[in-house]
Scaffold this active site. Structure first.
Site, PDB file in Angstrom:
ATOM      1  N   PRO A   2       2.158 109.844 160.161  1.00  0.00           N
ATOM      2  CA  PRO A   2       3.169 110.738 160.720  1.00  0.00           C
ATOM      3  C   PRO A   2       2.690 112.194 160.723  1.00  0.00           C
ATOM      4  CG  PRO A   2       4.169 109.185 159.203  1.00  0.00           C
ATOM      5  CD  PRO A   2       2.689 109.017 159.071  1.00  0.00           C
ATOM      6  N   GLU A   3       2.961 112.885 161.824  1.00  0.00           N
ATOM      7  CA  GLU A   3       2.611 114.286 161.945  1.00  0.00           C
ATOM      8  C   GLU A   3       3.885 115.125 161.799  1.00  0.00           C
ATOM      9  OE1 GLU A   3       0.141 114.906 165.421  1.00  0.00           O
ATOM     10  OE2 GLU A   3      -0.871 112.981 165.142  1.00  0.00           O
TER      11      GLU A   3
END
Length: 283
Positions: A2-3
């Protein structure tokens, strides 16, 4: 992994049921994830009120009433989901416990927050809130791309003279915090800059023009609930939808979406990561 948009989406989903509420009980079902959990983590969390839920780069930070902060990193496959929400936002009964439910927080309002991580690349830590900025995972981070400290002057100065590819430079968390592979690819497409270009050889006006594009791409992704490619889920268990708006990421061999370009999206590998771009309109 996840960013920033995915982590911010999770934070926003958790905030209504965590902020201002007490963790009645914390269940810690194994000694570690990527690293060992802090000593007596369950006891240190139980009975604490969550004063504030914030994000720094790709980390969620829960400031607790006892003066400590819980740091959470989702890793490759970590999910934080809410069940039994009394606000009626999630409409989910508490599910049966699963094999990879490693940490469970029982909130005083009846909500249950479950951290599930099959690959165990996630992490949790506890630290004094006042010392959080100097934590080993946070101390070297650059400015937040959605904050005032990230501006045209900063990015121009940070890239000046750097002979690394601009793709690698934008992934450097010391330059800007939270950007990851997906969104850098999308930003460079909108900027018309090849991921191969040396960062220090891009004219200052073109570098400066990337700042609003970075904010634009991240803002759109957050509004879409992030991007769900493999494991990511929002706090209510739903998928994100920004992957349907990708211009280049994952579109190898497909036509470029820029009007009049006529090019084809290509993939190249840089530092072990796939870079998707249009060789015709990204220079």
């Amino acid at each position: 992994m996840p960013e920033l948009p995915e982590v911010e989406t999770v934070r926003r989903g958790l905030a209504p049921v965590m902020e201002g509420h007490m963790i009645m009980r914390a269940d810690v079902n194994r000694p570690d994830l990527r690293w060992p959990f802090p000593t007596d983590m369950a006891a240190r969390l139980s009975g604490q009120r969550v004063e504030r839920l914030r994000r720094r780069s790709k980390y969620i930070l829960a400031d607790l009433s006892g003066g400590e902060t819980l740091l959470i990193h989702l890793g490759m496959s970590g999910r934080m989901t809410v069940s039994g929400d009394p606000l009626g936002r999630f409409v989910r009964d508490h599910p049966a416990m699963q094999k990879h439910d490693h940490v469970v927080l029982h909130i005083e309002n009846g909500a249950r927050i479950t951290f599930n991580d099959p690959r165990r690349f996630g992490a949790m830590d506890l630290m004094a809130t006042e010392a959080a900025p100097s934590h080993r995972l946070l101390a070297g981070l650059g400015p937040e791309p959605l904050g005032n400290a990230f501006n045209e002057d900063h990015l121009v100065a940070a890239l000046r003279g750097r002979m690394t590819p601009v793709k690698s430079a934008l992934l450097d968390q010391r330059i800007v915090a939270g950007l990851g592979n997906i969104y850098v690819c999308e930003v460079l497409f909108r900027a018309g800059i090849s991921p191969r270009r040396k960062a220090g050889r891009i004219a200052a006006p073109r570098v400066a023009a990337m700042v609003p594009l970075i904010r634009q791409v991240l803002g759109e992704a957050i509004e879409a609930g992030g991007s769900s490619l493999r494991d990511f889920r929002q706090a209510d268990g739903e998928l994100g939808y920004f992957q349907h708006a990708f211009d280049v990421y994952g579109r190898e061999g497909l036509p470029c979406r820029r009007d009049g370009c006529g090019g084809t999206i290509a993939r190249l590998v840089q530092a072990g990561r796939s870079s998707f771009h249009c060789p015709r309109c990204q220079r």
